[in-house]
Design a protein around this motif. Sequence first.
Motif, short mmCIF file in Angstrom:
data_model
loop_
_atom_site.label_atom_id
_atom_site.label_comp_id
_atom_site.label_asym_id
_atom_site.label_seq_id
_atom_site.Cartn_x
_atom_site.Cartn_y
_atom_site.Cartn_z
N ARG A 62 0.90 -1.17 -0.12
CA ARG A 62 0.16 0.21 0.12
C ARG A 62 0.69 1.26 -0.06
O ARG A 62 0.49 2.31 -0.53
N ALA A 63 2.09 1.14 0.82
CA ALA A 63 3.03 2.55 0.58
C ALA A 63 3.53 2.58 -0.77
O ALA A 63 3.52 3.71 -1.20
N ALA A 64 3.66 1.79 -1.32
CA ALA A 64 4.54 1.82 -2.74
C ALA A 64 3.34 2.24 -3.73
O ALA A 64 3.95 3.31 -4.61
N ILE A 65 2.32 1.85 -3.73
CA ILE A 65 1.41 2.25 -4.60
C ILE A 65 0.99 3.70 -4.47
O ILE A 65 0.79 4.43 -5.38
N GLN A 66 0.79 3.84 -3.11
CA GLN A 66 0.53 5.32 -2.88
C GLN A 66 1.60 6.28 -3.08
O GLN A 66 1.26 7.31 -3.50
N GLY A 67 2.89 5.94 -2.98
CA GLY A 67 3.94 6.49 -3.40
C GLY A 67 4.14 6.83 -4.80
O GLY A 67 4.40 8.00 -5.25
N THR A 68 3.56 5.89 -5.69
CA THR A 68 3.47 6.08 -7.04
C THR A 68 2.59 7.06 -7.28
O THR A 68 2.81 7.85 -8.29
N PHE A 72 3.24 10.62 -9.12
CA PHE A 72 2.95 10.77 -10.75
C PHE A 72 1.54 11.15 -10.72
O PHE A 72 1.18 11.71 -11.95
N GLY A 73 0.74 11.35 -9.80
CA GLY A 73 -0.71 11.90 -9.98
C GLY A 73 -1.92 11.11 -10.43
O GLY A 73 -2.61 11.36 -10.59
N GLY A 74 -1.33 9.58 -10.38
CA GLY A 74 -2.41 8.63 -10.71
C GLY A 74 -1.67 7.37 -11.01
O GLY A 74 -0.39 7.37 -10.91
N LEU A 75 -2.58 6.26 -11.49
CA LEU A 75 -2.07 5.01 -11.72
C LEU A 75 -3.19 4.41 -12.75
O LEU A 75 -4.12 4.24 -12.70
N ASP A 76 -2.36 3.99 -13.86
CA ASP A 76 -3.21 3.48 -15.19
C ASP A 76 -2.80 1.93 -15.32
O ASP A 76 -3.94 1.36 -16.05
N ILE A 77 -1.61 1.64 -15.00
CA ILE A 77 -1.19 0.09 -15.66
C ILE A 77 -0.47 -0.56 -14.27
O ILE A 77 0.41 0.16 -13.66
N VAL A 78 -0.86 -1.69 -14.13
CA VAL A 78 -0.38 -2.46 -13.03
C VAL A 78 0.27 -3.63 -13.64
O VAL A 78 -0.50 -4.46 -14.55
N VAL A 79 1.58 -4.01 -13.47
CA VAL A 79 1.99 -5.18 -14.08
C VAL A 79 2.75 -5.90 -12.81
O VAL A 79 3.51 -5.63 -12.02
N ASN A 80 1.98 -7.12 -12.55
CA ASN A 80 2.31 -8.05 -11.52
C ASN A 80 3.07 -9.17 -12.11
O ASN A 80 3.03 -10.07 -12.50
N ASN A 81 4.35 -8.67 -11.81
CA ASN A 81 5.36 -9.60 -12.27
C ASN A 81 6.26 -9.94 -11.09
O ASN A 81 6.96 -11.31 -11.66
N ALA A 82 6.25 -9.60 -9.84
CA ALA A 82 7.05 -9.92 -9.04
C ALA A 82 6.95 -11.79 -8.63
O ALA A 82 5.36 -12.09 -8.58
N GLY A 83 7.62 -12.45 -8.36
CA GLY A 83 7.64 -13.78 -8.06
C GLY A 83 8.84 -14.47 -7.71
O GLY A 83 9.92 -14.18 -7.91
N VAL A 84 8.72 -15.72 -7.21
CA VAL A 84 9.91 -16.74 -6.94
C VAL A 84 9.70 -18.02 -7.64
O VAL A 84 8.38 -18.42 -7.81
N GLY A 85 10.77 -18.57 -7.75
CA GLY A 85 10.69 -20.02 -8.33
C GLY A 85 10.62 -21.02 -7.24
O GLY A 85 10.70 -20.92 -6.21
N ALA A 86 10.41 -22.05 -7.84
CA ALA A 86 10.33 -23.45 -6.77
C ALA A 86 10.61 -24.60 -7.65
O ALA A 86 10.00 -24.80 -8.62
N GLN A 87 11.35 -25.51 -7.16
CA GLN A 87 11.46 -26.76 -7.75
C GLN A 87 10.94 -28.28 -7.00
O GLN A 87 10.88 -28.02 -5.75
N GLY A 88 10.66 -29.00 -7.60
CA GLY A 88 10.36 -30.34 -6.81
C GLY A 88 9.24 -31.20 -7.30
O GLY A 88 8.38 -30.24 -7.74
N THR A 89 8.89 -32.23 -6.85
CA THR A 89 7.67 -32.94 -6.61
C THR A 89 6.82 -32.46 -5.73
O THR A 89 7.22 -31.42 -4.75
#
Length: 252
Positions: A62-68, A72-89
């Motif tokens: 919430r702090a990062a979105i509000q900081g954005t 910049f005065g608004g927000l039009d596009i969100v790209v949800n790219n953050a993630g981590v990998g994982a291996q195994g069965t």
Amino acid sequence: MSGDFEGLVAAVTGGASGIGAAIAAELARGGAQVAVLDLHTEDVAPPLVGFRCDVADDASVRAAIQGTVDRFGGLDIVVNNAGVGAQGTVADNPDEEWQRVLDINVIGMVRVTRAALPHLRASRAAAVVNTCSVAATAGLPQRALYSTTKGAVLSLTQAMAADHLREGIRVNCVNPGTADTPWVGRLLDSAADPAAERAALEARQPHGRLVTADEVAGAVAYLASPRAGSTTGVALAVDGGMQALRLRPAGQ
């Protein structure tokens, strides 16, 4: 896509490296003002603006979105790219690891989108693009946990598209094949024979090579662009044909 994003503001999670960095750069080239939301923003350079963000922590998001928005005065596009990998069965990771990876890869997207929604509703060109994976639609060995999270991202994308279309918010995702990213590089480095492992990953994709970060970024830019105004609820494969094609072995 020069000029497609003039006057628009974008936030890219995980935007400091790999695919996320390529996406942030592509949107900025198109004219967007771009906020990079990442755990590590010390190397983020203008015209990009970095905001420290832990997608596993709601207050941080919430702090990062509000900081954005404040910057910049608004927000039009969100790209949800953050993630981590994982291996195994299914048997190879303890409950704590399942919970950690699900929290980052799935609920992290929920937190970011939820915080952004009031601002997206006020936009004339609102779009959300989620980074999914071919692992959501194809059974890959040793990827039970990772595939579970990406299957959830695919379903989440479709559900959000239905929920928010009439609010003027489009929601789509990209499904990369195995991409040439720092995470894949670390996997290759840890293999007994890195060259043989890279060759096997390249051969798994019909076009015979790893997907580039720039190729994924181009697909994200299209989905985020106002020129894709009639595209929502779509999973766009960027996988060299890995999901859809069944080619004979080379030379046959």
